[in-house]
Each structure stands twice: as C-alpha cells, then as structure tokens.
Scaffold this motif. Structure first.
Motif, PDB file in Angstrom:
ATOM      1  N   LYS A 109     -60.062   3.489 110.563  1.00 13.53           N
ATOM      2  CA  LYS A 109     -61.151   3.835 109.639  1.00 13.53           C
ATOM      3  C   LYS A 109     -60.877   5.145 108.906  1.00 13.53           C
ATOM      4  O   LYS A 109     -61.156   5.277 107.709  1.00 13.53           O
ATOM      5  CB  LYS A 109     -62.468   3.926 110.418  1.00 13.53           C
ATOM      6  N   GLU A 110     -60.305   6.088 109.623  1.00 12.07           N
ATOM      7  CA  GLU A 110     -60.059   7.386 108.994  1.00 12.07           C
ATOM      8  C   GLU A 110     -59.072   7.244 107.827  1.00 12.07           C
ATOM      9  O   GLU A 110     -59.264   7.838 106.757  1.00 12.07           O
ATOM     10  CB  GLU A 110     -59.503   8.343 110.042  1.00 12.07           C
ATOM     11  N   ILE A 111     -58.062   6.441 108.059  1.00 10.88           N
ATOM     12  CA  ILE A 111     -57.071   6.235 106.979  1.00 10.88           C
ATOM     13  C   ILE A 111     -57.712   5.483 105.815  1.00 10.88           C
ATOM     14  O   ILE A 111     -57.527   5.839 104.644  1.00 10.88           O
ATOM     15  CB  ILE A 111     -55.843   5.467 107.531  1.00 10.88           C
ATOM     16  N   ASN A 112     -58.476   4.464 106.133  1.00 13.69           N
ATOM     17  CA  ASN A 112     -59.105   3.695 105.051  1.00 13.69           C
ATOM     18  C   ASN A 112     -60.112   4.542 104.269  1.00 13.69           C
ATOM     19  O   ASN A 112     -60.226   4.402 103.043  1.00 13.69           O
ATOM     20  CB  ASN A 112     -59.776   2.435 105.617  1.00 13.69           C
ATOM     21  N   ASP A 113     -60.824   5.410 104.988  1.00 14.97           N
ATOM     22  CA  ASP A 113     -61.754   6.304 104.281  1.00 14.97           C
ATOM     23  C   ASP A 113     -61.001   7.251 103.355  1.00 14.97           C
ATOM     24  O   ASP A 113     -61.440   7.536 102.235  1.00 14.97           O
ATOM     25  CB  ASP A 113     -62.589   7.115 105.292  1.00 14.97           C
TER      26      ASP A 113
END
Lengths: 105, 697
Positions: B499-503
């Motif tokens: 999620k952090e990368i996608n955000d």
C-alpha cells in the motif's frame, strides 16, 4: 437485380426498393431520385425492407438523395439493415436523414 | 428561382483510348478530380517514358481497362488525362503503370494524391497477399455537410493537448461505444474529453498506413503483432480506412469529418500527427507502392552510392526539401486543413524536414519556411518533434520563424528527474516550468509543448512503477525501446500489493500532473495517463493491438480519483491566466509589490538553488480583469515533509487550496477552494506538490 417502385401519396413519395443496390444499380437509383426531385414532395421515404444488399455506392446514393432534395424535404430511411443505419449515424448523416423502423406518412 | 448549371463548352472528348472517350487533362489538378462529365487524372513522373492509367472494379485482381496516356497529353513531367463515361465511380479503383528508360513496365502504382485507399478497409483483416496491387487508389466525394461548423481557434497558450490513438482509445471492451476502435467510437467519447477540460486532441497517425507492415506472430506469446501506431505512411491524402466503422462503404472520409465537426462543436481542436520523414516503402528491400516507381531519386534522399539515407531509422528518408516534394507536402497539409478542417499538425521526426537533399542540416529550410508562412495554414498550429533518428537534435534551435512550436524533450527529461528526486534539478526545473525561456527567448511560451509522457516511452503510471523497460512482448528480446527513461518504481518493480508503494505512485502521478498543468507553455497529456493506464512496463508498444495499448475504461477508485484530479487541474489552468501567460514571466510588477514571478523556498523569497535542494516554490501573478490572479505552487521532492513560509498577499487577500498531492484525494473544483487556516506557513508533505490561488485587487 435491383428494383425500385415509386408510390406517391399526397405530399409523400415512397421508393420501395428490392434486390441489390450496388455500383451497377446505383445509376438507376440516381435517375429515380432525379425524377422524384422534379415532383417536389414534402417527404421522401426510402423503403429498404426488400433490399438484400447495399454497397458503398448504395450508401453514397443516400447522400445523393439528400442533396437532390430541397432542404425543406424530409428524407426518411425505413427498414434499413443495421449496417446501413449505423453507417448513416457514424458518418454524421443522421442530421440530414431520418432513420425509422417503420414509416407513416 | 434557381440558376441552371452552366456546362463548359470544352468538356467533351477529343480522343478515344482503349475504348474510352478522353481528352487532354489538366496538369494543375494532381490526383483524380471530378470534372463535368469526366474525371481528370494527373500524375507526375520525371523518369517515366510512358504512363498508363489502370482501372479496376472494387476489389478485382485484374483491371478492366488500361489506358496509355498519350504523350501529347503530357505537360512537362505531368501526365494528365480526362476520362469520360466512367461508370460506377463509387466502385472505381485506379493506379498507374510507368514505363522507365529501360523500357520495362512495372507494377501498378498508387496515386500519391489518392484521397482514399482500398485494400485495408477493415482493420486486421488478413490481406490477400497474392494480390499484386495492394493499396488501391479510390475517388472520394467531397460532399460532406459541415453545417455551421466553426473552428475553435483557441489562443495557443490556452491549449491543453491530449495525445490519442484512434483505435486504442476505444477498442477496449469497457469503452462501451457503438463502434469500438473507430473515428465514430472516438466521437462518442468527446463528452469525456470535454468534461476533462481538454481543448485539443492530437491524433496519432491517421494517414492511410498498413497495419500488416512487418506484422508477425510473437513466438512466445502467440500474439499477432501489427504496425499499430501507424508511423509509416502509405498514402498521405487518404484517411486510414481501417479506423472507420464505415470504411467498407468507402465512407472513411465522411466518418472522420463527422468526428472533426463534433470536436469543434465541443470546442476541441484536432491536431494530426503527420509523418513526412519517411514512407512505408522502406529501403531497397521494401515494397514499391508509389513513390519508388514514379521517381525514386526525387522522393527519397539517396547516397552518392545509390542507397537510401536512413535518417528516420525506418529504411528511407523523404526528400522534403526537394522542390517537387515540398510542393506535395504543402498541398497535402492544405488539403487536410481545408477538406477536413484540421486545426494543426505535429510533425514526426521533424528535424528531417530541416535537412537538405544530401542530408545536410539547413539553417533556413525552404519547406519549414513555406509551411510557416503559408496563408492557408496560417491558423493551424505547427508542432515539431525537433529531432530525428540520426542524431540531429534541434530542441530550442529548430528553424521556427516565430511560428513553430516544439515538443520540448528537455522539459520531459527535467521534470522526470526532478519529481524522481534527483538532486541538482531545481534550477533547471524552474527554467522548464516557466516555459523554457533559455530555449525559446523572444518567442511565445506556446513554443514549448510540455509533456511528461507521449506514445513513445512509458505511460505515466509506468514511469512511477518501473525502473526498466519490459518489452519482451514485442518479440525483440527487449532490445527495442529507450533505455534512458528517468523512471523510478517507488520501491518495487511493477505491480505490487504494497500500500505504501501504491500510495507513493499515486502521489507521484499527481505531482507530474500538477506541475505539468501549471507550467507555462502548452501541456500535452498522453491518453489514459489521467486514468493510471499501464502497459506493464512496455515502453515501446508500437506493435500491440491488445489491452496492452488500449485505454481501459473500467472504473475503479484510482482512475476515478486521477480523472477528478486531472479535470480539476485542467480547469484550474483555464481559470488562472497567471499560469498560461503568452509571454515568459519576468520580475516586473503587475501591481506594486506583486511581481509577475517570484521564487521562494522554505523561507519566502529565498529560493534554494543549491545542488542539494529538492524544493521549488514559485508565485506567479497576472492581471485578471480589474483584479490580480496569484498562483503559488510548491513542489517538494524530498522524502521528508517541510514547512514553507508563504509570500504575503496584499489587502487581506487569502491563499486558497486548489490541490495537495500529499493529502488523500485532495483537489477542488473551481470556486470551492477552501482558504488556508494558516496563511503564513504551509506544511508540504513528503514528495508532494501543493497548488494555491488567490485573487487581489
């Protein structure tokens, strides 16, 4: 074999078409349209239920029909197969030619 | 009362050739032209000793007539004949057969001026390869009803260009249009573009090309590969019939015109991506379609040894500064501007058009000057891809006559490195951001077409999702496509559940969009970038007619958010003259205390241009009626957040928040921008861009 029958009813002229409207028959279709233009009807119905095939020349015949008739004459295509109806819409002719499932004068 | 048409007294046959009544044609009407009672055919060939007009019924392998054009009908190098009593003009296909000095007649050649081409009317339908005449010239009827169509004529600096592929835009099943992958399908999507605020659509090549050129099957995947993009022209006057749902009826021209008319009615200009740097005839191993058979050494740049120069990287190079070719190019563009009411042209590998017939770059290339000053094209935007495939790079130095705009490749490279977080980029980013005055001094800001992505290279989503290209599906062992992408995958290569990368990726996409859409110059968006379109790391999708290259219209939370963000920023741009001034902003004051432009840092009026800096902040002001429009943009490419001091506004005016890429789903429609609680200090999140606006009297 292309055949076109002219039926006049009041201010409406109907061309009942059957057979193949292709490059060979398009000239005779154009001649019929020229005849119709001289009668100055208010509506022209191109009844296509009986048409088994329409080629590019036939589709262009519809453009010719629109142009031969005055701006105040309604041109209605009735019973066209879906390909022809779609072609009319996609090429922007829907502003000039009305497409109907069935026609009532 | 109608006036009768006057018949010309000279419109009658004088000769008979092959059974047809004919007369001397008009050499000033190149191509096939309807004349009263007949059709004028005219073709130019310097080398031919004899030319025949070859006539076919639609689709027939064998011609039904071949008319040797009498030598007495030749004027200079133009062979012209009027043919009467041609039946079935809708059905007619034609070409030319030339006999050279060697006396051996060749195959049938397409007319360079053909207005329509048969042979590829239905996209992807396997051609009959045994057919010797593949690309068959047709007549076109110029009777489209334009109604009250009016060109939008948008001031250049107000353009927002959207680069799209006609087929790829609606071919995906999720497009939900009546005729996917066609001009008509694109027409159905215009309300979407209108809702985004786009006011110019740049269509990737729509001149007739052959999708089967170099077509092959990928042995690993079994996928049929095509010439999908179409950067290889077969016929310059003819619209790509396979892009028309009505192509099989010979109505491609009408369908394209209906699209242009509808674009105009939505206030959208139509720009064509035109490819005059080479043709589909390739080098000595390529097919002879038209030009090679007419006058090879007129149309192509040839080495002294008789080989094809290859400045285009595709086998041949069109000889655009040869006087005959020059006239052809000018005629062609005039035709598109008049007959199809096209509003502008983007020239692929345009640096080639600045080369002399021997390939030497010219300081004052005749073709570019003629196009710049041509009265018919005067209202058309002219955009150069100011480089070629042989190392001629003219960004900022393209012969422009204060008329040409350029794809600003340096803008692309700079913004990519800046947003990625490279150090030493703030100074150059600032220059690019205000219209690249170092490159375009003395020219309008619209000289710079700013872009982050284009059809060549990664999509915007892939730019923040891949470090390296992944072109295996092209079947060339990943050798093709650019290696210098300035991309960053944000922590994982390709798709990830992190999620952090996608955000972060979402934020980076928005950072690019926010900066692009608030830069001086003309922004260009690649179709689908506003929807997070991916090509799964493929940065050279020229051969894919598949969901790899189609725009996916399936709604999801990411696309909804990005579309909303893009639309808000496009409308922001339209509403704020400070970001789209026609001239490059300077330090002059528009009101006492309000300069056109001022640079800032963590401290107001104290920009940090040092190599280690990762923060750019700028305020621009421009008159807007009786008021002053102020826009402040801060881009923080550092991985830490920073508090920045805002420049003070006079007369109690308030800074309002238009967009913050660091906050979730944070952009505001016009008129709904909330005033900042703190008018003095703004917290800018890690790798985030904030756009503020204000209005003062």
């Amino acid at each position: 074999m292309f055949q076109a029958d002219l039926i006049t009813s009041g201010d409406t002229v109907t061309i009942q078409m059957s057979g193949d409207l292709d490059a060979l028959s398009a000239p005779s279709f154009h001649e019929i349209l020229q005849q119709v233009a001289t009668r100055s009807p208010k509506k022209l119905c191109l009844a296509m239920h009986g048409l088994s095939y329409i080629s590019s020349a036939g589709v262009r015949g519809l453009v010719f029909a629109r142009q031969k008739m005055g701006d105040d004459m309604e041109v209605v295509v009735e019973g066209a197969n879906e390909n022809v109806a779609e072609t009319i819409r996609m090429t922007g002719l829907q502003h000039a030619i009305t497409i109907r499932e069935s026609f009532s004068a | 009362m109608t006036s009768p048409m006057l018949d010309r007294i000279d419109s009658y046959p004088t000769h008979r050739v092959s059974g047809f009544p004919v007369r001397h044609g008009n050499p000033l009407l190149p191509g096939a032209t309807f004349l009263h009672g007949g059709v004028n055919f005219a073709v130019c060939s310097e080398n031919a000793t004899a030319v025949s007009l070859v006539l076919y019924h639609h689709g027939d392998s064998e011609p039904y007539a071949e008319l040797p054009i009498p030598d007495s009908f030749r004027t200079g190098h133009i062979w012209a004949i009027v043919v009467y009593e041609l039946d079935g003009l809708d059905d007619l296909e034609y070409g030319y057969r030339c006999e050279g000095p060697a006396g051996e007649p060749g195959g049938v050649l397409s007319d360079p001026y053909a207005k329509l081409v048969a042979g590829r009317e239905v996209w992807g339908r396997e051609p009959d390869w045994s057919e010797p005449y593949q690309h068959r010239s047709r007549l076109m009827f110029h009777d489209f009803d334009w109604g009250d169509d009016t060109a939008p004529r948008i001031p250049r600096e107000e353009l927002v260009i959207y680069e799209a592929h006609v087929r790829g835009f609606t071919r995906h099943p999720s497009s939900a249009v009546t005729a996917p992958g066609t001009y008509a399908g694109l027409r159905e999507k215009l309300p979407y573009l209108k809702s985004l605020g786009i006011n110019a659509i740049e269509l990737m090549p729509i001149f007739e090309f052959d999708e089967f050129e170099n077509s092959r099957v990928n042995a690993d995947t079994g996928e049929r590969l095509y010439n999908f993009w179409g950067y290889s022209t077969v016929s310059f006057y003819a619209p790509k019939s396979g892009y028309a749902a009505s192509g099989k009826y010979g109505m491609a021209g009408d369908e394209l015109k209906a699209l242009v008319r509808e674009c105009h009615s939505h206030g959208i200009e139509v720009i064509l991506d035109v490819v005059f740097n080479h043709t589909a005839e390739g080098n000595h191993e390529g097919p002879t379609i038209s030009f090679k058979g007419l006058d090879n050494d007129v149309w192509y740049m040839m080495t002294p040894e008789g080989y094809y120069y290859n400045f285009s990287g595709t086998g041949n190079t069109m000889n655009c500064n040869h006087p005959v070719v020059r006239k052809f190019v000018l005629d062609c563009l005039r035709y598109w501007a008049v007959e199809y009411r096209i509003d502008g042209f983007r020239f692929d590998l345009a640096a080639i058009l600045s080369r002399d017939v021997d390939g030497t770059p010219l300081p004052n290339p005749p073709i570019l000057q003629e196009l710049a000053f041509d009265p018919v094209l005067r209202g058309c935007v002219l955009i150069a891809e100011a480089w070629d495939a042989a190392g001629l790079y003219e960004v900022g130095s393209f012969p422009n006559y204060h008329r040409w705009s350029e794809w600003n490749g340096r803008y692309r490279d700079t913004i990519r490195r800046f947003v990625k977080g490279d150090t030493g980029m703030v100074g150059e980013m600032a220059t690019r951001y205000v219209g690249s005055p170092d490159l375009y001094a003395g020219r309008a800001t619209a000289a710079s077409i700013n872009f982050v992505t284009a059809h060549d290279g990664f999509t915007l989503y892939d730019l923040v999702s891949y470090n390296d290209k992944h072109n295996e599906a092209n079947g060339e062992d990943n050798r093709d496509g650019a290696n210098d992408n300035n991309s960053w995958n944000c922590g994982a290569e390709g798709e990830t559940d992190d999620k952090e990368i996608n955000d972060l990726r979402r934020r980076q996409v928005k950072n690019f969009l926010a900066l692009l859409l608030t830069s001086q110059g003309v922004p260009m968006i690649l179709a689908g970038d506003e929807r997070g379109r991916t090509q799964w790391g493929n940065n050279n999708a020229y051969c894919h007619d598949s969901d790899l290259s189609w725009v996916d219209w399936t709604p999801n939370p990411l696309t909804d958010e990005l579309v909303r963000f893009t639309g808000d920023l496009v409308r922001f741009r339209a509403a704020h003259p400070a970001v789209r001034t026609a001239e490059h902003p300077t330090g002059r004051e528009v009101r006492p205390g309000l300069a056109e432009i001022s640079w800032h840092g963590v401290t107001a009026y104290a920009p940090d241009w040092s190599d280690g800096s990762r923060l750019m902040a700028v305020m621009r002001c421009a008159p807007m009626g009786d008021a002053v429009d102020c826009v402040y943009v801060v881009a923080n490419t550092h991985w830490e957040e920073h508090d920045v001091e805002l420049p003070l506004l006079p007369d109690g005016a308030l800074w309002r928040l238009a967009a913050d890429t660091g906050a979730a789903d944070c952009s505001f429609p016009l008129g709904e921008e909330p005033a900042l609680d703190d008018q003095h200090v703004l917290r800018v999140g890690p790798r985030s861009t904030v756009v503020l606006c204000a209005q003062t009297v």
